[in-house]
Scaffold this active site. Structure first.
Site, PDB file in Angstrom:
ATOM      1  N   HIS A  25     -38.243  17.056  -9.793  1.00 41.64           N
ATOM      2  CA  HIS A  25     -39.848  17.749  -9.861  1.00 41.64           C
ATOM      3  C   HIS A  25     -40.198  18.439  -8.741  1.00 41.64           C
ATOM      4  O   HIS A  25     -40.167  18.199  -7.655  1.00 41.64           O
ATOM      5  CB  HIS A  25     -40.603  16.307  -9.869  1.00 41.64           C
ATOM      6  CG  HIS A  25     -40.338  15.300 -11.042  1.00 41.64           C
ATOM      7  ND1 HIS A  25     -41.210  15.126 -12.053  1.00 41.64           N
ATOM      8  CD2 HIS A  25     -39.649  14.357 -11.054  1.00 41.64           C
ATOM      9  CE1 HIS A  25     -40.703  14.281 -12.801  1.00 41.64           C
ATOM     10  NE2 HIS A  25     -39.542  13.471 -12.042  1.00 41.64           N
ATOM     11  N   GLU A  40     -33.172   6.708 -12.350  1.00 38.60           N
ATOM     12  CA  GLU A  40     -34.091   5.856 -12.959  1.00 38.60           C
ATOM     13  C   GLU A  40     -33.391   5.216 -14.363  1.00 38.60           C
ATOM     14  O   GLU A  40     -32.876   5.897 -15.115  1.00 38.60           O
ATOM     15  CB  GLU A  40     -35.362   6.920 -13.609  1.00 38.60           C
ATOM     16  CG  GLU A  40     -36.110   7.232 -12.412  1.00 38.60           C
ATOM     17  CD  GLU A  40     -37.455   8.057 -12.785  1.00 38.60           C
ATOM     18  OE1 GLU A  40     -38.449   7.292 -12.526  1.00 38.60           O
ATOM     19  OE2 GLU A  40     -37.543   8.881 -13.427  1.00 38.60           O
ATOM     20  N   ASP A 100     -35.621  12.644  -8.515  1.00 39.02           N
ATOM     21  CA  ASP A 100     -35.194  11.281  -9.087  1.00 39.02           C
ATOM     22  C   ASP A 100     -33.623  11.195  -9.442  1.00 39.02           C
ATOM     23  O   ASP A 100     -33.098  11.774 -10.282  1.00 39.02           O
ATOM     24  CB  ASP A 100     -35.947  11.080 -10.342  1.00 39.02           C
ATOM     25  CG  ASP A 100     -37.334  10.518 -10.084  1.00 39.02           C
ATOM     26  OD1 ASP A 100     -37.950  10.229  -9.397  1.00 39.02           O
ATOM     27  OD2 ASP A 100     -38.047  11.152 -11.013  1.00 39.02           O
ATOM     28  N   GLU A 145     -40.243  15.717  -5.618  1.00 37.82           N
ATOM     29  CA  GLU A 145     -39.658  14.374  -5.902  1.00 37.82           C
ATOM     30  C   GLU A 145     -38.230  14.764  -6.561  1.00 37.82           C
ATOM     31  O   GLU A 145     -38.205  15.499  -7.473  1.00 37.82           O
ATOM     32  CB  GLU A 145     -40.462  13.658  -6.607  1.00 37.82           C
ATOM     33  CG  GLU A 145     -39.780  12.069  -7.245  1.00 37.82           C
ATOM     34  CD  GLU A 145     -40.739  11.304  -8.031  1.00 37.82           C
ATOM     35  OE1 GLU A 145     -40.236  10.415  -8.811  1.00 37.82           O
ATOM     36  OE2 GLU A 145     -41.865  11.781  -8.444  1.00 37.82           O
TER      37      GLU A 145
END
Length: 457
Positions: free
Chosen positions: A248, A237, A234, A232
Site C-alpha cells: 500500500h 494476511e 502487508d 504499509e
C-alpha cells in the site's frame, strides 16, 4: 490492509485495554523475548529482539488513581476535557502478556490467542511490534532483501486474520517528535497504516477524543476526528482459507496525522486520501488458482509452512528501485513457487510488479490508486527508509473479513472477475459468531529471518 477502511476497528478491547501517553506505576512493563536471525551467504546470526503490545490495548487510568480515562467505548470527559489535558492526566500501564492478552513467546516462537478471559474481563485480539531494545523498535530495510518466517494458521477459521506486516512507524514510537508522548515505543505507541485508522485513541501524543463516536457494534471501540497514516507492506494476511500479500503506497514520507478528505475515509473520499487503502494484492484464489492455498491444498494450511517474501530491485542493489515483490513457500522440505494468475485478459504473472498491478486492476475494474500514489517505486522508497514489524490477530466488525476470504464487495456479483477471494460463505466471518464459536483460535509465528536474497530458507 486491503478493504479495512477503519483499520483494526474490529479489535474488541476490555474495560482495561486502552491507551495513553503518560506512564503508570502499578504494573512493570517487561517485554517478552522473540529473537530473530539475520542472514548472508555465510550463514545466519541470532539477534536478541523483543516484542511490545500496542498501546491501544493497555489500561489507561488517571495519574496516581485507578479511575479509567476511557471506559467501555467512551472517554471520561472530566479527566479528559481536551486532547492535551488527557495526555497530561492519564497514564498507561505495563501488561501481563499471557494472562491478560493470550500472547505467549517461547524461544523464537510467538503465539497469539484470539479470546482470553482474565480477572478484569475478556480480551479479543492483539497486536505487537518487534523491538531492538526496550525503548526502540527494530527497523527493517528490505530492498534487495528477503523476509522469511514460519507460520501455523491451522486454527484460524473464516473471518479471522493472523497478520504479519510492515509499517513506516517512528523508531521511538513518536516520542521525540511529539513531546506529549512520554510512553514511546516502550509502551507500543505511534501506530499508523495505509487505512489511516481513526480508532487509535492516541495520535501524535494527544488523545483522539475530538468528535469521538462510540461504535454501535463494538462496545469497546470507536472512532475519532483524526487518523494516522503511513506506507504499509502487508507480508501476510491470512487464515486457513485464504491469504494475500499487498503493498500500500502513500504520498506521505513518514507517519502523519490526517483529518477530513486527506484520510480518504469511506464513500467519495476513499481515493482522495494520502494513502492507497485497496493496495495491489496477490491472493492466489482471487487470481484464479483455487487449489493452491488452503486445507489439504498445494500449500496445506493444516500444517506449518515457511513463507518467503523477496524485494527485488532493478539493479540488484539496495540503492535500486523496487521492481518486484516475489513470494515463495516451503513445506515438508519442498520449495513451492507462488501460483500463477489464471484470469482472462491477465498474463500469468506469479509476483507483484507494476505490470501485474496494471493488468489486475484493469481486469477487476479496481481503482488504480496504488499506482497514482507512486506504486512500486514509492513502496520501495518507504521500505528503504525503515519499517517496523507488526504481528496481530483480529476479526473484522466492518466487513467480516470478506475482502480476504469470501466474495467482496457485497454489491458485486461473485461471478465477476476478482470478487471471490476464498471459499468462505458471505457472513461466515461475522465477528459475533467468530468470537462465540472460535475463542481458542490461535496463530503462531516462528523462526523469523531477514537477509540477502536466497539465504533464509
Amino acid at each position: 490492509m486491503q478493504f479495512k477502511f477503519a483499520s483494526l476497528l474490529a479489535f474488541t478491547l476490555g474495560a482495561i485495554q486502552v491507551a495513553t501517553q503518560q506512564v503508570g506505576q502499578y504494573d512493570t512493563e517487561t517485554h517478552p523475548s522473540l529473537p530473530i536471525q539475520t542472514c548472508t551467504k555465510s550463514g545466519c546470526t541470532t539477534v536478541q529482539t523483543k516484542i511490545v503490545l500496542d498501546s491501544n490495548w493497555r489500561w489507561t487510568h488517571k495519574v496516581g488513581d485507578y479511575k479509567n480515562c476511557y471506559d467501555g467505548n467512551k472517554w471520561d470527559t472530566a479527566t479528559c476535557s481536551s486532547p492535551e489535558a488527557c495526555a497530561k492526566n492519564c497514564a498507561v500501564e505495563g501488561v501481563n502478556y499471557s494472562g491478560t492478552y493470550g500472547i505467549t513467546a517461547s524461544g523464537n516462537s510467538l503465539s497469539l490467542k484470539f479470546v482470553t478471559k482474565h480477572q478484569y474481563g475478556t480480551n479479543v485480539g492483539s497486536r505487537v511490534y518487534l523491538m531492538a531494545n526496550d525503548d526502540k523498535y527494530y527497523m527493517f530495510k528490505l530492498l534487495n532483501k528477503e523476509f522469511t518466517f514460519d507460520v501455523d494458521v491451522s486454527k484460524l477459521p473464516c473471518g479471522l486474520n493472523g497478520a504479519l506486516y510492515f509499517i513506516q512507524m517512528d523508531e521511538d514510537g513518536g516520542k521525540a517528535r511529539f513531546p506529549n508522548n512520554k510512553a514511546g515505543a516502550k509502551y507500543g505507541t505511534g501506530y499508523c497504516d495505509a487505512q489511516c485508522p481513526h480508532d487509535m485513541k492516541w495520535i501524535n501524543g494527544e488523545a483522539n477524543l475530538l468528535d469521538w463516536k462510540p461504535s454501535d457494534l463494538d462496545a469497546n471501540s470507536g472512532v475519532g476526528r483524526y487518523g494516522t497514516c503511513c506506507d504499509e507492506m502487508d507480508i501476510w494476511e491470512a487464515n486457513s482459507m485464504a491469504t494475500a500479500y499487498t503493498p500500500h503506497s502513500c504520498s506521505t514520507t513518514k507517519q502523519e496525522r490526517c483529518s477530513g478528505t486527506q484520510c480518504g475515509d469511506n464513500g467519495p473520499d476513499r481515493y482522495l486520501g494520502v494513502c492507497d487503502k485497496d493496495g495491489c494484492d496477490f491472493n492466489s484464489y482471487r487470481m484464479g488458482d483455487t487449489g493452491f492455498y488452503g486445507k489439504g491444498k498445494k500449500v496445506n494450511t493444516n500444517q506449518k509452512m515457511t513463507v518467503v517474501t523477496q524485494f527485488i530491485t532493478d539493479n540488484g542493489q539496495a540503492s535500486g528501485t523496487l521492481k518486484e515483490i516475489r513470494r515463495i513457500y516451503k513445506q515438508n522440505g519442498q520449495v513451492i513457487q507462488n501460483s500463477r494468475v489464471q484470469v482472462a485478459g491477465v498474463p500469468d504473472y506469479d509476483s507483484i510488479t507494476t505490470e501485474y498491478c496494471d493488468a489486475a486492476k484493469a481486469a477487476f475494474n479496481d481503482n488504480p490508486h496504488f499506482q497514482t500514489l507512486g506504486g512500486m517505486r514509492k513502496m520501495g522508497q518507504s521500505l528503504n527508509a525503515g519499517h517496523v514489524l507488526a504481528l496481530s490477530i483480529w476479526d473484522d466488525y466492518y466487513a467480516s473479513m470478506q475482502w480476504l476470504d469470501s466474495a467482496y464487495p457485497l454489491d458485486r456479483d461473485p461471478s465477476e472477475p476478482g470478487i471471490k477471494r476464498g471459499e468462505c460463505e458471505r457472513g461466515a466471518g461475522d465477528p459475533k459468531k467468530v468470537e462465540a464459536n472460535s475463542p481458542d483460535a490461535t496463530v503462531t509465528f516462528s523462526n523469523i529471518k531477514v537477509g540477502d536474497l536466497n539465504t533464509t530458507y
